[in-house]
Design an enzyme around this catalytic site. Structure first.
Site, PDB file in Angstrom:
ATOM      1  N   LYS A 147       3.097  14.308   5.684  1.00 59.37           N
ATOM      2  CA  LYS A 147       2.619  15.550   5.077  1.00 59.37           C
ATOM      3  C   LYS A 147       2.658  16.683   6.109  1.00 59.37           C
ATOM      4  O   LYS A 147       1.750  16.812   6.939  1.00 59.37           O
ATOM      5  CB  LYS A 147       1.204  15.360   4.550  1.00 59.37           C
ATOM      6  CG  LYS A 147       1.089  14.274   3.465  1.00 59.37           C
ATOM      7  CD  LYS A 147      -0.336  14.126   2.993  1.00 59.37           C
ATOM      8  CE  LYS A 147      -0.491  12.968   2.018  1.00 59.37           C
ATOM      9  NZ  LYS A 147       0.212  13.159   0.756  1.00 59.37           N
ATOM     10  N   HIS A 173      12.527   9.042  15.553  1.00 55.94           N
ATOM     11  CA  HIS A 173      13.362   7.974  14.986  1.00 55.94           C
ATOM     12  C   HIS A 173      14.776   8.429  14.626  1.00 55.94           C
ATOM     13  O   HIS A 173      15.655   7.583  14.446  1.00 55.94           O
ATOM     14  CB  HIS A 173      12.720   7.392  13.720  1.00 55.94           C
ATOM     15  CG  HIS A 173      11.428   6.688  13.956  1.00 55.94           C
ATOM     16  ND1 HIS A 173      11.290   5.672  14.868  1.00 55.94           N
ATOM     17  CD2 HIS A 173      10.199   6.860  13.388  1.00 55.94           C
ATOM     18  CE1 HIS A 173      10.036   5.243  14.855  1.00 55.94           C
ATOM     19  NE2 HIS A 173       9.356   5.952  13.972  1.00 55.94           N
ATOM     20  N   ASP A 204       3.055   7.155  20.131  1.00 54.35           N
ATOM     21  CA  ASP A 204       3.076   6.879  18.690  1.00 54.35           C
ATOM     22  C   ASP A 204       2.954   5.367  18.492  1.00 54.35           C
ATOM     23  O   ASP A 204       3.366   4.593  19.354  1.00 54.35           O
ATOM     24  CB  ASP A 204       4.423   7.387  18.152  1.00 54.35           C
ATOM     25  CG  ASP A 204       4.520   7.490  16.649  1.00 54.35           C
ATOM     26  OD1 ASP A 204       4.547   6.436  15.998  1.00 54.35           O
ATOM     27  OD2 ASP A 204       4.614   8.612  16.123  1.00 54.35           O
ATOM     28  N   ARG A 233      -3.397   5.708   8.121  1.00 52.00           N
ATOM     29  CA  ARG A 233      -2.899   5.170   6.849  1.00 52.00           C
ATOM     30  C   ARG A 233      -1.779   4.149   7.045  1.00 52.00           C
ATOM     31  O   ARG A 233      -1.662   3.188   6.285  1.00 52.00           O
ATOM     32  CB  ARG A 233      -2.416   6.344   6.001  1.00 52.00           C
ATOM     33  CG  ARG A 233      -1.853   5.973   4.653  1.00 52.00           C
ATOM     34  CD  ARG A 233      -1.445   7.247   3.927  1.00 52.00           C
ATOM     35  NE  ARG A 233      -0.741   6.936   2.691  1.00 52.00           N
ATOM     36  CZ  ARG A 233      -0.207   7.837   1.898  1.00 52.00           C
ATOM     37  NH1 ARG A 233      -0.306   9.107   2.214  1.00 52.00           N
ATOM     38  NH2 ARG A 233       0.415   7.493   0.790  1.00 52.00           N
TER      39      ARG A 233
END
Length: 428
Positions: free
Chosen positions: A25, A135, A170, A265
């Site tokens: 988002k 990525h 990350d 999440r």
């Protein structure tokens, strides 16, 4: 001595929408910026509306065919691109959405401009929370990432810097950056990430160390579920200290993906916002020019808290535990604090023995390095950016809060019991 910090924010970058139900988002960037404004942190930084990267800029790393496809495809015409969609891995995880190329241009341009300003010594630290999309590959999209702004920023840094260190915190392996620099000693990549049980992207074990000239210049720290602040620090600080000592980088790029926080999440780690921030503070302590980028992070209210807190650390400004009132205040219910408890009941599967084994293997690999490899620096080409400095906001106007238009798509930002995207489906 106080550091000069440049902060890049495009007021439109938070308005892009991957689609209903997608965990990525971009609106989290508007939320982060709002907290940065309302805490007054902008007063401690030079704030820039960033340059927008061109196709030419993106093709410094990516193939022309791929970038041309990103520029041309849209939700209205994608039916005519079936073959290309498959070839370039654009579809479910990396959907076509309105303004896709423009979104890539904005976050990539900010990372590129940050690199250029570091090269020109305009700042000591450059921050682009919209960047860090680690990525993306040369020929394809991957893992919510389309254009690899990190690789493009590092290529710019290499014009002036003989050795660039890339650090990634990350929860997912920084595979796109590692792959881009796997054969060179000009860039050392260090990634701390969850590895195993088919966790995306499935790469990043300790034995991926680089090849040819880059052998031992790729360093991976594979972690298991539930790692907490103490265990992470037990590895992070000694590893980074040794890497900096051996490699002697002249610039550092730090990817601060916030999906390594507890209660993310898509994550399964147990870091607190303070623990995550401690990594940023430690990297800053080396006093080496630093490009700070965002990355993953899918419980958006905690992403905004984390990156705001880390902005405060980068500018050496203590900020209140109570969040300032803003247009997004209700998203931080019920506690409205900067450091809520984000711990979960996920067991820490990283035993001290396992962590010590990783550390030992990494230290043995570091001994294989040539201390600070020397490189021949050729004549420096002109800066990639020739952005118009009139685009920079007047310093006297930085304090004013712009009235940005921020349309929100349905289901874009729910983050609690009524989240239609199932954002709260995390084991607590």
């Amino acid at each position: 001595m106080a550091k000069t910090v440049a902060y890049f924010y495009d007021p439109d970058v938070g308005n892009f929408h991957y689609g209903a139900g997608h965990p990525m988002k971009p609106h989290r960037l508007a939320l982060t910026h709002s907290l940065v404004l309302h805490y007054g942190l902008y007063k401690k930084m030079i704030v820039f509306k960033p340059y927008q990267a061109s196709q030419h800029d993106m093709c410094r790393f990516h193939s022309e065919d791929y970038i041309d496809f990103l520029q041309r495809v849209s939700p209205n015409n994608m039916q005519g691109f079936t073959k290309s969609l498959n070839a370039f891995n654009v579809g479910d995880d990396c959907p076509v959405f309105p303004g896709l190329f423009e979104f890539c241009s904005r976050y990539t341009g900010a990372s590129l401009q940050g690199a250029t300003q570091l090269n020109n010594k305009i700042c000591d630290i450059a921050i682009n929370w919209a960047g860090g999309l680690h990525h993306a590959k040369k020929f394809e999209a991957s893992g919510f990432c389309y254009v690899n702004d990190i690789v493009i920023g590092i290529l710019e840094l290499l014009k002036y810097h003989p050795r660039v260190l890339y650090i990634d915190i990350d929860i997912h392996h920084g595979d796109g950056v590692q792959e881009a620099f796997y054969l060179t000693d000009r860039v050392m990549t260090v990634s701390f990430h969850k590895y195993g049980n088919y966790f995306f992207p499935g790469t990043g074990d300790m034995y991926e160390v680089g090849a040819e000239s880059g052998r031992y210049y790729a360093l991976n720290v594979p972690l298991r579920d539930g790692i907490d602040d103490q265990s992470y620090k037990h590895l992070f600080q000694p590893v980074i200290n040794q890497v900096v000592d051996y490699y002697q980088p002249t610039c550092i790029v730090l990817q601060c993906g916030a999906d390594s926080l507890g209660r993310d999440r898509l994550g399964c780690f147990n870091l607190s916002i303070r623990g995550h921030g401690e990594c940023v503070e430690y990297v800053k302590s080396f006093n080496i020019p630093l490009l700070v980028l965002g990355g993953g992070g899918y419980t958006v209210r905690n992403v905004a808290r984390c990156w705001t807190y880390e902005t405060s650390l980068l500018v050496d400004e203590a900020i209140s535990e109570e969040l300032p009132y803003s247009e997004y205040f209700e998203y931080f219910a019920p506690d409205f604090t900067l450091h809520p408890d984000v711990s979960t009941r996920i067991e820490n599967q990283n035993s001290r023995q396992y962590l010590d084994q990783i550390r030992q293997t990494i230290f043995e690999n570091l001994k294989m390095l040539n201390h600070a490899p020397s490189v021949q620096i050729h004549d420096v080409p002109s800066d990639l950016l020739s952005y118009d400095r009139t685009d920079e906001p007047d310093p006297e106007e930085r304090g004013s809060e712009e009235n940005y238009s921020r349309p929100e798509a349905a289901n874009e930002f729910y983050d609690g019991d009524h989240d239609n995207d199932k954002e709260s489906d995390v084991e607590i």
